[in-house]
Scaffold this motif. Structure first.
Motif, PDB file in Angstrom:
ATOM      1  N   ALA A  74       0.812  -1.213   0.000  1.00  0.00           N
ATOM      2  CA  ALA A  74       0.000   0.000   0.000  1.00  0.00           C
ATOM      3  C   ALA A  74       0.847   1.265   0.000  1.00  0.00           C
ATOM      4  O   ALA A  74       0.443   2.302  -0.538  1.00  0.00           O
ATOM      5  CB  ALA A  74      -0.932   0.008   1.217  1.00  0.00           C
ATOM      6  N   ASP A  75       2.043   1.198   0.597  1.00  0.00           N
ATOM      7  CA  ASP A  75       2.899   2.393   0.666  1.00  0.00           C
ATOM      8  C   ASP A  75       3.843   2.497  -0.524  1.00  0.00           C
ATOM      9  O   ASP A  75       4.738   3.345  -0.543  1.00  0.00           O
ATOM     10  CB  ASP A  75       3.687   2.420   1.971  1.00  0.00           C
ATOM     11  CG  ASP A  75       4.586   1.200   2.131  1.00  0.00           C
ATOM     12  OD1 ASP A  75       4.623   0.360   1.206  1.00  0.00           O
ATOM     13  OD2 ASP A  75       5.253   1.088   3.181  1.00  0.00           O
ATOM     14  N   GLY A  76       3.673   1.631  -1.519  1.00  0.00           N
ATOM     15  CA  GLY A  76       4.473   1.732  -2.736  1.00  0.00           C
ATOM     16  C   GLY A  76       5.736   0.903  -2.737  1.00  0.00           C
ATOM     17  O   GLY A  76       6.442   0.849  -3.745  1.00  0.00           O
ATOM     18  N   ALA A  77       6.047   0.257  -1.631  1.00  0.00           N
ATOM     19  CA  ALA A  77       7.224  -0.609  -1.576  1.00  0.00           C
ATOM     20  C   ALA A  77       6.872  -1.981  -2.149  1.00  0.00           C
ATOM     21  O   ALA A  77       5.721  -2.238  -2.524  1.00  0.00           O
ATOM     22  CB  ALA A  77       7.728  -0.730  -0.144  1.00  0.00           C
ATOM     23  N   TYR A  78       7.849  -2.867  -2.223  1.00  0.00           N
ATOM     24  CA  TYR A  78       7.639  -4.188  -2.790  1.00  0.00           C
ATOM     25  C   TYR A  78       7.860  -5.258  -1.715  1.00  0.00           C
ATOM     26  O   TYR A  78       8.790  -5.156  -0.908  1.00  0.00           O
ATOM     27  CB  TYR A  78       8.584  -4.432  -3.972  1.00  0.00           C
ATOM     28  CG  TYR A  78       8.277  -3.549  -5.150  1.00  0.00           C
ATOM     29  CD1 TYR A  78       7.361  -3.949  -6.126  1.00  0.00           C
ATOM     30  CD2 TYR A  78       8.859  -2.294  -5.274  1.00  0.00           C
ATOM     31  CE1 TYR A  78       7.062  -3.135  -7.207  1.00  0.00           C
ATOM     32  CE2 TYR A  78       8.568  -1.468  -6.351  1.00  0.00           C
ATOM     33  CZ  TYR A  78       7.666  -1.890  -7.309  1.00  0.00           C
ATOM     34  OH  TYR A  78       7.363  -1.073  -8.375  1.00  0.00           O
ATOM     35  N   VAL A  79       6.987  -6.262  -1.716  1.00  0.00           N
ATOM     36  CA  VAL A  79       7.048  -7.364  -0.758  1.00  0.00           C
ATOM     37  C   VAL A  79       7.030  -8.681  -1.536  1.00  0.00           C
ATOM     38  O   VAL A  79       6.678  -8.703  -2.722  1.00  0.00           O
ATOM     39  CB  VAL A  79       5.858  -7.310   0.232  1.00  0.00           C
ATOM     40  CG1 VAL A  79       5.884  -6.022   1.029  1.00  0.00           C
ATOM     41  CG2 VAL A  79       4.532  -7.457  -0.519  1.00  0.00           C
ATOM     42  N   PRO A  80       7.425  -9.799  -0.910  1.00  0.00           N
ATOM     43  CA  PRO A  80       7.369 -11.087  -1.612  1.00  0.00           C
ATOM     44  C   PRO A  80       5.974 -11.384  -2.142  1.00  0.00           C
ATOM     45  O   PRO A  80       4.971 -11.197  -1.455  1.00  0.00           O
ATOM     46  CB  PRO A  80       7.773 -12.093  -0.518  1.00  0.00           C
ATOM     47  CG  PRO A  80       8.646 -11.298   0.397  1.00  0.00           C
ATOM     48  CD  PRO A  80       8.035  -9.929   0.423  1.00  0.00           C
ATOM     49  N   GLY A  81       5.923 -11.860  -3.371  1.00  0.00           N
ATOM     50  CA  GLY A  81       4.646 -12.119  -4.023  1.00  0.00           C
ATOM     51  C   GLY A  81       4.125 -13.522  -3.795  1.00  0.00           C
ATOM     52  O   GLY A  81       4.777 -14.370  -3.179  1.00  0.00           O
ATOM     53  N   GLY A  82       2.938 -13.771  -4.332  1.00  0.00           N
ATOM     54  CA  GLY A  82       2.266 -15.036  -4.119  1.00  0.00           C
ATOM     55  C   GLY A  82       3.039 -16.235  -4.633  1.00  0.00           C
ATOM     56  O   GLY A  82       3.092 -17.277  -3.981  1.00  0.00           O
ATOM     57  N   LEU A  83       3.652 -16.105  -5.815  1.00  0.00           N
ATOM     58  CA  LEU A  83       4.399 -17.233  -6.371  1.00  0.00           C
ATOM     59  C   LEU A  83       5.607 -17.547  -5.503  1.00  0.00           C
ATOM     60  O   LEU A  83       5.927 -18.722  -5.264  1.00  0.00           O
ATOM     61  CB  LEU A  83       4.843 -16.911  -7.800  1.00  0.00           C
ATOM     62  CG  LEU A  83       5.672 -17.991  -8.508  1.00  0.00           C
ATOM     63  CD1 LEU A  83       4.916 -19.308  -8.561  1.00  0.00           C
ATOM     64  CD2 LEU A  83       6.068 -17.539  -9.913  1.00  0.00           C
ATOM     65  N   LEU A  84       6.265 -16.508  -4.996  1.00  0.00           N
ATOM     66  CA  LEU A  84       7.431 -16.720  -4.139  1.00  0.00           C
ATOM     67  C   LEU A  84       7.028 -17.414  -2.844  1.00  0.00           C
ATOM     68  O   LEU A  84       7.695 -18.341  -2.382  1.00  0.00           O
ATOM     69  CB  LEU A  84       8.092 -15.376  -3.834  1.00  0.00           C
ATOM     70  CG  LEU A  84       9.521 -15.404  -3.294  1.00  0.00           C
ATOM     71  CD1 LEU A  84      10.456 -16.062  -4.293  1.00  0.00           C
ATOM     72  CD2 LEU A  84       9.993 -13.997  -2.984  1.00  0.00           C
ATOM     73  N   GLN A  86       4.393 -19.320  -2.448  1.00  0.00           N
ATOM     74  CA  GLN A  86       3.987 -20.680  -2.798  1.00  0.00           C
ATOM     75  C   GLN A  86       5.205 -21.586  -2.941  1.00  0.00           C
ATOM     76  O   GLN A  86       5.223 -22.713  -2.426  1.00  0.00           O
ATOM     77  CB  GLN A  86       3.196 -20.649  -4.098  1.00  0.00           C
ATOM     78  CG  GLN A  86       2.761 -22.022  -4.609  1.00  0.00           C
ATOM     79  CD  GLN A  86       1.992 -21.913  -5.917  1.00  0.00           C
ATOM     80  OE1 GLN A  86       1.252 -20.963  -6.140  1.00  0.00           O
ATOM     81  NE2 GLN A  86       2.188 -22.872  -6.797  1.00  0.00           N
ATOM     82  N   LEU A  87       6.220 -21.101  -3.636  1.00  0.00           N
ATOM     83  CA  LEU A  87       7.431 -21.898  -3.835  1.00  0.00           C
ATOM     84  C   LEU A  87       8.152 -22.136  -2.520  1.00  0.00           C
ATOM     85  O   LEU A  87       8.669 -23.229  -2.265  1.00  0.00           O
ATOM     86  CB  LEU A  87       8.359 -21.197  -4.838  1.00  0.00           C
ATOM     87  CG  LEU A  87       7.859 -21.109  -6.279  1.00  0.00           C
ATOM     88  CD1 LEU A  87       8.802 -20.257  -7.109  1.00  0.00           C
ATOM     89  CD2 LEU A  87       7.724 -22.497  -6.884  1.00  0.00           C
ATOM     90  N   GLY A  88       8.197 -21.095  -1.668  1.00  0.00           N
ATOM     91  CA  GLY A  88       8.861 -21.239  -0.375  1.00  0.00           C
ATOM     92  C   GLY A  88       8.167 -22.266   0.501  1.00  0.00           C
ATOM     93  O   GLY A  88       8.814 -23.121   1.121  1.00  0.00           O
ATOM     94  N   ALA A  89       6.839 -22.193   0.542  1.00  0.00           N
ATOM     95  CA  ALA A  89       6.078 -23.155   1.344  1.00  0.00           C
ATOM     96  C   ALA A  89       6.252 -24.569   0.801  1.00  0.00           C
ATOM     97  O   ALA A  89       6.381 -25.534   1.558  1.00  0.00           O
ATOM     98  CB  ALA A  89       4.603 -22.768   1.355  1.00  0.00           C
ATOM     99  N   PHE A  90       6.273 -24.692  -0.513  1.00  0.00           N
ATOM    100  CA  PHE A  90       6.463 -26.005  -1.136  1.00  0.00           C
ATOM    101  C   PHE A  90       7.831 -26.583  -0.789  1.00  0.00           C
ATOM    102  O   PHE A  90       7.964 -27.753  -0.424  1.00  0.00           O
ATOM    103  CB  PHE A  90       6.322 -25.886  -2.657  1.00  0.00           C
ATOM    104  CG  PHE A  90       6.593 -27.163  -3.404  1.00  0.00           C
ATOM    105  CD1 PHE A  90       5.613 -28.133  -3.522  1.00  0.00           C
ATOM    106  CD2 PHE A  90       7.825 -27.394  -3.982  1.00  0.00           C
ATOM    107  CE1 PHE A  90       5.857 -29.316  -4.201  1.00  0.00           C
ATOM    108  CE2 PHE A  90       8.082 -28.572  -4.665  1.00  0.00           C
ATOM    109  CZ  PHE A  90       7.093 -29.537  -4.774  1.00  0.00           C
TER     110      PHE A  90
END
Length: 264
Positions: A74-84, A86-90
């Motif tokens: 929301a503040d314009g910065a970048y955070v780990p995305g859904g695919l990342l 998903q891969l990490g959890a896998f």
């Protein structure tokens, strides 16, 4: 097609391959910036830490958003995305040691009255994957899951001693200054001799670590952490014996071979 034309085409292909490799390397560097202390990054931070100009950093970030590897906060910065995620959890879910360790960690925490930390090898060092704290103690040492441990920690020295890719381990140590590099090499060699490591992880906090092996080799380290006024770094400390015995038990459950027990 003439010989000169074929040579020019080959040159362009080589340059294209090099550009692709560089792009993959930069993506890896950007993603490695995330850790518990850095849950989000801005293009300015990416540019500063990786030595890129801001326009290039912004292009990489927006491309990673499109690929699902990053998301815009929301503040314009970048955070780990859904695919990342998903891969990490896998990846974590398919490490048997992560699923088998909790029972051993709880028993170890009760026996030593300390916090217990399970670490897996990340890109350039151990990453904390599970933590078992003992709330009954007066002083509880907290370690955050996802923390990347530096090379001077007990867990790192254990990995450096037993990792299958010793060439990569040597390259990591070679990045240090002369004195620090020589001291670390000597400490890693001692780990190979005794099969465990005790070290001051942060001022006033001691970590005692041992390796855990599966059928492929070292897969994790298990360590207890506690205040230096209650946790000894001595080789004959009773807590150390419990850590090593736990590492042996977990190794056996994983079907591995406990290398420190082998004669040298």
């Amino acid at each position: 097609m003439t010989k000169s034309t074929r040579s020019a085409d080959a040159g362009r292909a080589d340059r294209g391959d090099q550009a692709d490799i560089q792009a993959v390397s930069r993506v890896s560097q950007i993603l490695s910036l995330f850790e518990p202390a850095t849950p989000e990054v801005t293009p300015a931070q990416v540019a500063e830490r990786l030595g890129l100009n801001r326009t290039t950093a912004y292009r990489y970030c927006t491309s990673l958003v499109a690929a699902g590897l990053l998301e815009r906060s929301a503040d314009g910065a970048y955070v780990p995305g859904g695919l990342l995620l998903q891969l990490g959890a896998f990846a974590i879910g398919h490490r048997r040691v992560v699923n088998l360790a909790p029972r051993h960690m709880r028993a170890l925490s009760r026996a030593t009255q300390t916090s217990v930390v399970l670490s897996l090898w990340g890109l350039t060092g151990p990453v904390v994957s599970r933590v078992e704290e003992n709330p009954s103690t007066i002083v509880v040492v907290s370690v955050r899951v996802g923390s990347h441990l530096p090379l001077d920690t007990a867990q790192s020295k254990v990995f450096l001693a037993y990792h299958a890719d010793q060439l990569s381990m040597e390259r990591l140590m070679a990045n240090l200054s002369g004195t620090a590099r020589d001291e670390l090499r000597a400490e890693v060699e001692r780990v190979r001799e005794v099969g465990h490591c005790s070290a001051m992880s942060t001022p006033g906090v001691v970590a005692v670590a041992a390796p855990v092996f599966d059928e492929s080799g070292i897969c994790a380290t298990i360590a207890i952490v506690g205040p230096d006024n209650t946790l000894s770094m001595s080789d004959d400390a009773p807590e150390l014996r419990v850590v090593v015995d736990t590492a042996r038990e977990l190794t056996a459950e994983l079907g591995g071979r406990y290398w420190p027990d082998e004669p040298r």
